[in-house]
Design a protein around this motif. Sequence first.
Motif, mmCIF file in Angstrom:
data_model
loop_
_atom_site.group_PDB
_atom_site.id
_atom_site.type_symbol
_atom_site.label_atom_id
_atom_site.label_comp_id
_atom_site.label_asym_id
_atom_site.label_seq_id
_atom_site.Cartn_x
_atom_site.Cartn_y
_atom_site.Cartn_z
ATOM 1 N N ARG A 187 2.671 -27.082 9.506
ATOM 2 C CA ARG A 187 1.877 -26.466 10.585
ATOM 3 C C ARG A 187 2.213 -24.987 10.717
ATOM 4 O O ARG A 187 1.326 -24.145 10.803
ATOM 5 N N VAL A 188 3.512 -24.692 10.717
ATOM 6 C CA VAL A 188 3.933 -23.294 10.827
ATOM 7 C C VAL A 188 3.498 -22.530 9.576
ATOM 8 O O VAL A 188 3.070 -21.376 9.655
ATOM 9 N N ARG A 189 3.599 -23.166 8.412
ATOM 10 C CA ARG A 189 3.163 -22.530 7.163
ATOM 11 C C ARG A 189 1.676 -22.171 7.260
ATOM 12 O O ARG A 189 1.265 -21.065 6.891
ATOM 13 N N HIS A 190 0.883 -23.114 7.784
ATOM 14 C CA HIS A 190 -0.549 -22.852 7.935
ATOM 15 C C HIS A 190 -0.784 -21.673 8.889
ATOM 16 O O HIS A 190 -1.605 -20.806 8.620
ATOM 17 N N LEU A 191 -0.044 -21.678 10.012
ATOM 18 C CA LEU A 191 -0.176 -20.567 10.961
ATOM 19 C C LEU A 191 0.223 -19.241 10.319
ATOM 20 O O LEU A 191 -0.421 -18.208 10.531
ATOM 21 N N LEU A 192 1.298 -19.268 9.530
ATOM 22 C CA LEU A 192 1.729 -18.041 8.844
ATOM 23 C C LEU A 192 0.679 -17.576 7.836
ATOM 24 O O LEU A 192 0.413 -16.372 7.718
ATOM 25 N N GLU A 193 0.095 -18.519 7.115
ATOM 26 C CA GLU A 193 -0.952 -18.152 6.156
ATOM 27 C C GLU A 193 -2.146 -17.527 6.873
ATOM 28 O O GLU A 193 -2.713 -16.539 6.411
ATOM 29 N N LEU A 194 -2.520 -18.129 8.011
ATOM 30 C CA LEU A 194 -3.617 -17.553 8.793
ATOM 31 C C LEU A 194 -3.261 -16.156 9.280
ATOM 32 O O LEU A 194 -4.081 -15.227 9.231
ATOM 33 N N ALA A 195 -2.027 -16.002 9.745
ATOM 34 C CA ALA A 195 -1.589 -14.683 10.226
ATOM 35 C C ALA A 195 -1.579 -13.672 9.091
ATOM 36 O O ALA A 195 -2.009 -12.518 9.266
ATOM 37 N N HIS A 196 -1.099 -14.081 7.913
ATOM 38 C CA HIS A 196 -1.106 -13.171 6.757
ATOM 39 C C HIS A 196 -2.538 -12.803 6.370
ATOM 40 O O HIS A 196 -2.822 -11.639 6.053
ATOM 41 N N ALA A 197 -3.435 -13.799 6.385
ATOM 42 C CA ALA A 197 -4.835 -13.516 6.044
ATOM 43 C C ALA A 197 -5.448 -12.555 7.059
ATOM 44 O O ALA A 197 -6.158 -11.611 6.688
ATOM 45 N N GLU A 198 -5.162 -12.787 8.339
ATOM 46 C CA GLU A 198 -5.681 -11.880 9.368
ATOM 47 C C GLU A 198 -5.093 -10.486 9.203
ATOM 48 O O GLU A 198 -5.807 -9.489 9.312
ATOM 49 N N ALA A 199 -3.797 -10.425 8.901
ATOM 50 C CA ALA A 199 -3.155 -9.124 8.690
ATOM 51 C C ALA A 199 -3.771 -8.416 7.481
ATOM 52 O O ALA A 199 -4.026 -7.204 7.519
ATOM 53 N N ASP A 200 -4.025 -9.170 6.409
ATOM 54 C CA ASP A 200 -4.662 -8.577 5.230
ATOM 55 C C ASP A 200 -6.050 -8.048 5.573
ATOM 56 O O ASP A 200 -6.447 -6.967 5.125
ATOM 57 N N GLY A 201 -6.786 -8.807 6.385
ATOM 58 C CA GLY A 201 -8.115 -8.357 6.820
ATOM 59 C C GLY A 201 -8.031 -7.079 7.643
ATOM 60 O O GLY A 201 -8.826 -6.158 7.477
ATOM 61 N N ILE A 202 -7.054 -7.034 8.535
ATOM 62 C CA ILE A 202 -6.878 -5.842 9.367
ATOM 63 C C ILE A 202 -6.521 -4.647 8.500
ATOM 64 O O ILE A 202 -7.061 -3.547 8.674
ATOM 65 N N VAL A 203 -5.626 -4.865 7.526
ATOM 66 C CA VAL A 203 -5.235 -3.771 6.627
ATOM 67 C C VAL A 203 -6.443 -3.306 5.811
ATOM 68 O O VAL A 203 -6.669 -2.101 5.642
ATOM 69 N N ALA A 204 -7.233 -4.259 5.301
ATOM 70 C CA ALA A 204 -8.416 -3.891 4.512
ATOM 71 C C ALA A 204 -9.406 -3.098 5.366
ATOM 72 O O ALA A 204 -9.945 -2.077 4.918
ATOM 73 N N THR A 205 -9.633 -3.551 6.588
ATOM 74 C CA THR A 205 -10.541 -2.832 7.485
ATOM 75 C C THR A 205 -10.009 -1.435 7.779
ATOM 76 O O THR A 205 -10.767 -0.455 7.771
ATOM 77 N N ALA A 206 -8.710 -1.337 8.008
ATOM 78 C CA ALA A 206 -8.110 -0.027 8.281
ATOM 79 C C ALA A 206 -8.241 0.891 7.070
ATOM 80 O O ALA A 206 -8.533 2.081 7.213
ATOM 81 N N ARG A 207 -8.060 0.331 5.874
ATOM 82 C CA ARG A 207 -8.210 1.156 4.660
ATOM 83 C C ARG A 207 -9.659 1.615 4.503
ATOM 84 O O ARG A 207 -9.906 2.760 4.120
ATOM 85 N N GLU A 208 -10.610 0.721 4.774
ATOM 86 C CA GLU A 208 -12.018 1.106 4.678
ATOM 87 C C GLU A 208 -12.339 2.214 5.674
ATOM 88 O O GLU A 208 -13.021 3.188 5.338
ATOM 89 N N ARG A 209 -11.852 2.061 6.897
ATOM 90 C CA ARG A 209 -12.096 3.093 7.915
ATOM 91 C C ARG A 209 -11.451 4.411 7.508
ATOM 92 O O ARG A 209 -12.047 5.474 7.663
ATOM 93 N N ALA A 210 -10.235 4.325 6.968
ATOM 94 C CA ALA A 210 -9.548 5.545 6.533
ATOM 95 C C ALA A 210 -10.313 6.216 5.400
ATOM 96 O O ALA A 210 -10.477 7.443 5.387
ATOM 97 N N ALA A 211 -10.811 5.404 4.447
ATOM 98 C CA ALA A 211 -11.579 5.965 3.336
ATOM 99 C C ALA A 211 -12.864 6.623 3.852
ATOM 100 O O ALA A 211 -13.249 7.704 3.391
ATOM 101 N N ALA A 212 -13.527 5.976 4.811
ATOM 102 C CA ALA A 212 -14.748 6.555 5.390
ATOM 103 C C ALA A 212 -14.432 7.867 6.100
ATOM 104 O O ALA A 212 -15.171 8.844 5.979
ATOM 105 N N ILE A 213 -13.335 7.896 6.823
ATOM 106 C CA ILE A 213 -12.938 9.123 7.525
ATOM 107 C C ILE A 213 -12.634 10.224 6.516
ATOM 108 O O ILE A 213 -13.046 11.373 6.693
ATOM 109 N N VAL A 214 -11.941 9.863 5.429
ATOM 110 C CA VAL A 214 -11.625 10.856 4.384
ATOM 111 C C VAL A 214 -12.919 11.364 3.750
ATOM 112 O O VAL A 214 -13.086 12.581 3.541
ATOM 113 N N ARG A 215 -13.851 10.445 3.449
ATOM 114 C CA ARG A 215 -15.141 10.869 2.863
ATOM 115 C C ARG A 215 -15.876 11.822 3.799
ATOM 116 O O ARG A 215 -16.378 12.871 3.382
#
Length: 181
Positions: A87-115
């Motif tokens: 159960r905790v492993r599943h929660l951690l995987e979800l948290a990692h996936a959400e964190a990866d999504g947040i990082v990807a969104t932040a990178r996209e926003r940063a790239a757009a700002i740089v452009r």
Amino acid sequence: MTAPLPLPLPESFALQVRGYDREQVDERIDELLAEIRLLTADRDAAVTEAEHLARQLERARAGHAELSARVDRLCRTPADPAAVGDRVRHLLELAHAEADGIVATARERAAAIVREAEEDADRRTAEARARAHRIVDDARRRADRLAAIERRTADRLRRIDAFLAGAAALLDEQTPLRAVA
């Protein structure tokens, strides 16, 4: 716990020829002694219970301190999904996936700002170059006009100098006028 004292207590003992009724006084003293023994036993039990509870409290405090230190340690280091339950492993995987999504969104926003910043910088650079070219062209035209004015002025000055030189030569050649007396 303590048993309540029997109420009401007699306020006085019955009088006999030579004082109180001895049997009644002995009974009351026996009752009071029994009550004192009961109260003493209750008190001793309460003290023992208080000591036991104090020991439990100290153990709980020590456990709390240990758990707080463990929580702090766990919060400081990322959890390894292999070391925890499903159960905790599943929660951690979800948290990692959400964190990866947040990082990807932040990178996209940063790239757009740089452009956007690069596009804005390119636009401003182009505008600044065009303005600089206009300023340089205006300066060249002014310089050319001033050079033409300077040439005309120099030419006029040469002609004036030549005229003045000619006039001076003429004056030098003429005979001076005599003063009329």
